[in-house]
Write an enzyme that holds these catalytic residues in place. Structure first.
Site, PDB file in Angstrom:
ATOM      1  N   ASP A  21     -29.568  -8.658  29.837  1.00 56.54           N
ATOM      2  CA  ASP A  21     -28.136  -8.817  29.597  1.00 56.54           C
ATOM      3  C   ASP A  21     -27.321  -7.720  30.278  1.00 56.54           C
ATOM      4  O   ASP A  21     -26.319  -8.004  30.951  1.00 56.54           O
ATOM      5  CB  ASP A  21     -27.846  -8.820  28.092  1.00 56.54           C
ATOM      6  CG  ASP A  21     -28.257 -10.137  27.433  1.00 56.54           C
ATOM      7  OD1 ASP A  21     -28.770 -11.017  28.139  1.00 56.54           O
ATOM      8  OD2 ASP A  21     -28.058 -10.273  26.223  1.00 56.54           O
ATOM      9  N   ARG A  45     -23.141   4.107  17.211  1.00 55.99           N
ATOM     10  CA  ARG A  45     -22.114   3.742  18.185  1.00 55.99           C
ATOM     11  C   ARG A  45     -21.180   4.893  18.555  1.00 55.99           C
ATOM     12  O   ARG A  45     -20.842   5.044  19.735  1.00 55.99           O
ATOM     13  CB  ARG A  45     -21.303   2.549  17.685  1.00 55.99           C
ATOM     14  CG  ARG A  45     -22.062   1.223  17.577  1.00 55.99           C
ATOM     15  CD  ARG A  45     -23.313   1.182  18.351  1.00 55.99           C
ATOM     16  NE  ARG A  45     -23.938  -0.133  18.406  1.00 55.99           N
ATOM     17  CZ  ARG A  45     -25.192  -0.318  18.767  1.00 55.99           C
ATOM     18  NH1 ARG A  45     -25.939   0.730  19.092  1.00 55.99           N
ATOM     19  NH2 ARG A  45     -25.710  -1.524  18.833  1.00 55.99           N
ATOM     20  N   ASP A  76     -19.689  -4.218  16.902  1.00 58.10           N
ATOM     21  CA  ASP A  76     -19.951  -3.135  17.847  1.00 58.10           C
ATOM     22  C   ASP A  76     -18.832  -2.945  18.860  1.00 58.10           C
ATOM     23  O   ASP A  76     -18.526  -1.817  19.253  1.00 58.10           O
ATOM     24  CB  ASP A  76     -21.276  -3.366  18.576  1.00 58.10           C
ATOM     25  CG  ASP A  76     -22.471  -2.936  17.735  1.00 58.10           C
ATOM     26  OD1 ASP A  76     -22.261  -2.208  16.753  1.00 58.10           O
ATOM     27  OD2 ASP A  76     -23.600  -3.313  18.082  1.00 58.10           O
ATOM     28  N   SER A 133     -31.825 -11.526  17.537  1.00 60.60           N
ATOM     29  CA  SER A 133     -31.474 -10.340  18.314  1.00 60.60           C
ATOM     30  C   SER A 133     -31.849  -9.085  17.525  1.00 60.60           C
ATOM     31  O   SER A 133     -31.867  -9.100  16.293  1.00 60.60           O
ATOM     32  CB  SER A 133     -29.987 -10.325  18.648  1.00 60.60           C
ATOM     33  OG  SER A 133     -29.217 -10.207  17.469  1.00 60.60           O
TER      34      SER A 133
END
Length: 404
Positions: A16, A96, A125, A179
Site C-alpha cells: 500500500d 501516532r 489515524d 488488517s
C-alpha cells in the site's frame, strides 16, 4: 498543493505505501523522502529500505524509536491508567503522535514542503496524524492519498502497481482477511472476517498471545519495581522502558494475557469492532494500579480516576500535543511522586493477579486497620460524630418528605 516539491512519506515498505510512494511521484511530480519507524512491530525493516531504493528514493530514514516510544509516550500514558471506553489500552493511538513528530522533524531537516500518510478516510489515524502534525508545524502541508485518489477497489490498486512495475506478492492480490497494526505495546486487528461483532474471531487472528486455555497449568510469579509511577525493575533487574515492555510482552504472551474484543466508538462517528492484544501493557496496568492503591491519597486517587476517561479520549482522538492533555499530564505526573515500591503478580491462564505489594512510601497502616488493640491510634467513638454530621442533610431531607 501544486507547488509541492518534496514530501516526507510515512512508509512501511509494504504494497500500500509503495503504491502511495509512486502515486505521489506521478501525481505531484515531487521528490519523496521515506520514513520508516521501528516501534517494535516485530517486522523486518530491511525490505522497506530495498523497496524505497528500488523506487529511486535518495533520502531514506529508518529510525529505531522503541525507547522513545515507550519512555516518552507509553509510560506517561500508563501513569494515567488510561483506558478508552474502559477497555482499550490505546496501543495504536499512542504511536501516532510520535510518528507525526518524526515526520515533521524530517521535513524540517530535508526542506520538504509536505508530509504524507497512508491512513484511510474512514478511520481515526488520519485525524491523529494530522492533528499532531499541525500542532507541531501550523504551516505544514499534508497529503492523504486515500482521500484524494480515484482508486475504487483493490483491483485498481493492483493494476496501478503492475503498470508501474511495483512488485505485488501473491498473498496481496486478493482481499486481506483483516488488517493489522502492531508496535511494541500491542497489535490490533480489524475488518473483513472481524466485521460481524456477533461472530467469535478465528484463532488465526491472534498474533501476540496464546489462547488462555492453552497456557501453562502452573502459574508464573513476577515482581515489578516502580519509581515515580514507572516500571523500572523486573524481578530485581533494572530494565530500560522498551526492554521492560518487551519482557512483559513475552510473559503475557506465554500466559495468554491481554486479549480484548471491543466494539468502540471511532472519533469520526462510526462504531467499529477491533481485536486487541496488549500482553505487557495489561500486566503493567494491573501492577501500576496496585502500587497506587498503596501509595496514593484517597482523594488524589479518586480525582485521578475521574480525569482518566477525559485523558484517554484526548489520546484516542489525537490531541496528544494539545494543551489540555499536557495540563492533565502535569497533574498526573505530580500524583506519581511517591508511587514507588514493588508489586508481585501471578500470571495464569489469561489473568494477571496481584498477590503482594510493598512500599517505603506506603499509606497503609497496620495500627489503624487492625482488629486487635490499636493502642489509641483510632478512637472508634469518634465515628459517631462523623456519621451524625454526614447524616445531617439526609435527616433534614427525610423530615421534609415526612411533612409532605
Amino acid at each position: 498543493m501544486s507547488d509541492i516539491k518534496k514530501v516526507v512519506l510515512a512508509y512501511s515498505g509494504g504494497l500500500d505505501t509503495s503504491i502511495i510512494l509512486k502515486w505521489l511521484q506521478v501525481t505531484y511530480g515531487c521528490e519523496v523522502v521515506t520514513f520508516t519507524a521501528d516501534l517494535g512491530q516485530g517486522e523486518e525493516l530491511d525490505p522497506a529500505r530495498r523497496n524505497a531504493e528500488r523506487a529511486g528514493i535518495k533520502e531514506i530514514y529508518i529510525d529505531d524509536l522503541r525507547e522513545e516510544f515507550v519512555g516518552d509516550f507509553v509510560y506517561p500514558m500508563m501513569r494515567a491508567n488510561a483506558l478508552y471506553e474502559g477497555v482499550y489500552l490505546l496501543g495504536t493511538s499512542i504511536a501516532r503522535p510520535l510518528i507525526s513528530k518524526r515526520l515533521i522533524e524530517i521535513a524540517h531537516e530535508t526542506g520538504a514542503d509536505a508530509i504524507a500518510h497512508g491512513a484511510t478516510g474512514k478511520g481515526n489515524d488520519q485525524v491523529r496524524f494530522e492533528l499532531a502534525a499541525y500542532a507541531l508545524d501550523p504551516d505544514i502541508k499534508i497529503i492523504a492519498p486515500w482521500r484524494e485518489w480515484d482508486f475504487k477497489s483493490r483491483t485498481d490498486l493492483i493494476e496501478f502497481a503492475e503498470k508501474h512495475q511495483i512488485q505485488v506478492p501473491k498473498d496481496k492480490r486478493g482481499e486481506a482477511p483483516f488488517s493489522v497494526d502492531a508496535n511494541l505495546l500491542h497489535s490490533s486487528s480489524e475488518g473483513k472476517v472481524l466485521e460481524d461483532p456477533n461472530e467469535e474471531p478465528p484463532a488465526y487472528v491472534f498474533q501476540r498471545t496464546i489462547a488462555p486455555e492453552e497456557a501453562p497449568d502452573t502459574p508464573t510469579y513476577i515482581e515489578i519495581g516502580f519509581e515515580k509511577g514507572d516500571a523500572v525493575t523486573l524481578d530485581g533487574e533494572k530494565l530500560s522502558p522498551a526492554t521492560m515492555l518487551a519482557r512483559l510482552n513475552d510473559l503475557g504472551r506465554d500466559n495468554g494475557i491481554g486479549r480484548v474484543d471491543l466494539v468502540e466508538n471511532r472519533f469520526v462517528g462510526m462504531k467499529s469492532r477491533g481485536i486487541y492484544e496488549t500482553p505487557g501493557g495489561t500486566i503493567l496496568t494491573v501492577a501500576h494500579r496496585a502500587m497506587e492503591s498503596l501509595t496514593l491519597d484517597r482523594e488524589a486517587m479518586h480525582l485521578k480516576d475521574q480525569l482518566m476517561p477525559r485523558y484517554s479520549e484526548l489520546v484516542y482522538y489525537g490531541f496528544w500535543f494539545a494543551p489540555e492533555r499536557e495540563m492533565l499530564q502535569a497533574l498526573i505526573d505530580k500524583s506519581q511522586e511517591h508511587v514507588e515500591g514493588t508489586v508481585r503478580l501471578k500470571l495464569y491462564k489469561g489473568s494477571a493477579v496481584v498477590v503482594g505489594r510493598r512500599s517505603d512510601k506506603s499509606l497503609y497502616s497496620d495500627e489503624l486497620v487492625t482488629f486487635e488493640d490499636d493502642r489509641g491510634a483510632y478512637d472508634q467513638k469518634d465515628a459517631e460524630g462523623f456519621i451524625r454530621l454526614n447524616a445531617l442533610r439526609l435527616r433534614t431531607l427525610a423530615m421534609r418528605r415526612r411533612k409532605g
